[in-house]
Design a protein around this motif. Sequence first.
Motif, short mmCIF file in Angstrom:
data_model
loop_
_atom_site.label_atom_id
_atom_site.label_comp_id
_atom_site.label_asym_id
_atom_site.label_seq_id
_atom_site.Cartn_x
_atom_site.Cartn_y
_atom_site.Cartn_z
N GLN A 2 2.96 0.79 3.27
CA GLN A 2 3.32 2.05 3.94
C GLN A 2 4.63 2.61 3.40
O GLN A 2 4.81 3.82 3.31
CB GLN A 2 3.43 1.80 5.45
N HIS A 14 4.90 6.90 2.48
CA HIS A 14 5.51 7.76 3.50
C HIS A 14 7.00 7.47 3.58
O HIS A 14 7.42 6.31 3.66
CB HIS A 14 4.88 7.50 4.88
N ASN A 15 7.82 8.54 3.55
CA ASN A 15 9.27 8.40 3.70
C ASN A 15 9.86 7.38 2.72
O ASN A 15 10.65 6.51 3.09
CB ASN A 15 9.63 7.99 5.14
N ASP A 39 8.85 11.67 -0.58
CA ASP A 39 8.02 11.11 0.49
C ASP A 39 7.17 9.97 -0.04
O ASP A 39 6.91 8.98 0.65
CB ASP A 39 7.13 12.21 1.09
N VAL A 40 6.74 10.10 -1.30
CA VAL A 40 5.90 9.10 -1.95
C VAL A 40 6.66 8.50 -3.14
O VAL A 40 7.39 9.20 -3.84
CB VAL A 40 4.57 9.75 -2.45
N ARG A 87 -2.75 7.76 1.22
CA ARG A 87 -2.23 8.50 2.36
C ARG A 87 -3.35 8.97 3.29
O ARG A 87 -3.17 9.03 4.52
CB ARG A 87 -1.42 9.72 1.86
N LEU A 105 0.60 8.64 8.33
CA LEU A 105 1.91 8.17 8.80
C LEU A 105 1.82 7.48 10.16
O LEU A 105 2.41 6.42 10.37
CB LEU A 105 2.89 9.35 8.87
#
Length: 323
Positions: free
Chosen positions: A206, A210-211, A217-218, A231, A236
């Motif tokens: 994860q 995400h974040n 973000d990736v 994703r 998320l």
Amino acid sequence: MVAIILPSFAARLVILLLFLFNGFHLGYGLSSDYYSKTCPNFEEVVTNAVKKAMGNDQTVPAALLRMHFHDCFIRGCDGSVLLRSSGNNTAEKDGPPNISLHAFYVIDHAKSAVEKLCPGVVSCADILALAARDAVSLSGGPRWEVPKGRKDGRISKAIDTRQLPAPTFNFSQLKQSFSQRGLSIQDLVALSGGHTLGFSHCSSFQNRIHNFNTLNDVDPSMNPTFANRLRNVCPLHNKVKNAGSTMDSTPTLFDNTYYKMALQGQSLFSSDQALLTDHKAKNLVIKFANSHDEFYQAFVKAMIKMSSLNGGQEVRLDCKVVN
């Protein structure tokens, strides 16, 4: 069951290893002929247990290989991962990194059958080492002679699972973890190839989709199409308990696809991607991606080296509890 034919070089490798370990005693008192007089036919019993389980559940090989790895990295290969929690003690199998371990029943069934054949002789640690070997060979990978003579440990603590290398590790952390156990960079890269089998839940990767950081973000090292697919499977705020992805595109076949996908930016874990951040490790990834035989040779060598770590004291009659 599909017949497995090793490539010619890999076949020669197996013959060579059989020769090298025929009666050859390793450190820690291990040898290929350890049970030649006390329980000469037990390996077939273990193999049959693994085959039967694989016929009902295709996730068994990955589970057994991971179980063996997680066992060896705590106190050496002493079967401590097989012990159940009792009283005030929470055992390794109930530690956070091991919650998703499964297929313990395969080892229990094999142990029960071996006990009928040779009571009180063969350790659970040896059965697990052999089952991991069978998991690889029955999935299309190499077969090797497993040095035997491990003893089972009496200690199993969930807190010790913090010693296991995490999927979020960078290369320095991986190198330190493996070197503390006498394993080289080549061993690290070869054993990482075990990720060619199996499935991972979203929680283990994860952090890459995400974040990732304040700018992205990736993880920018991931192939964009691959990242988008992950994703979609792992949003998320994912609420699907068993959502995740296979480790590579051939998750039931032990091959070198893992390395090919890593070079294409299609590896799942940060620890997989980390192999490409070190010059020597990256060259090994390239070598193994280009040759099944080179990978098989290095993997067998690393497995024998890793599985020769042992610090047990007894031969358990039941793999779940100490004598």
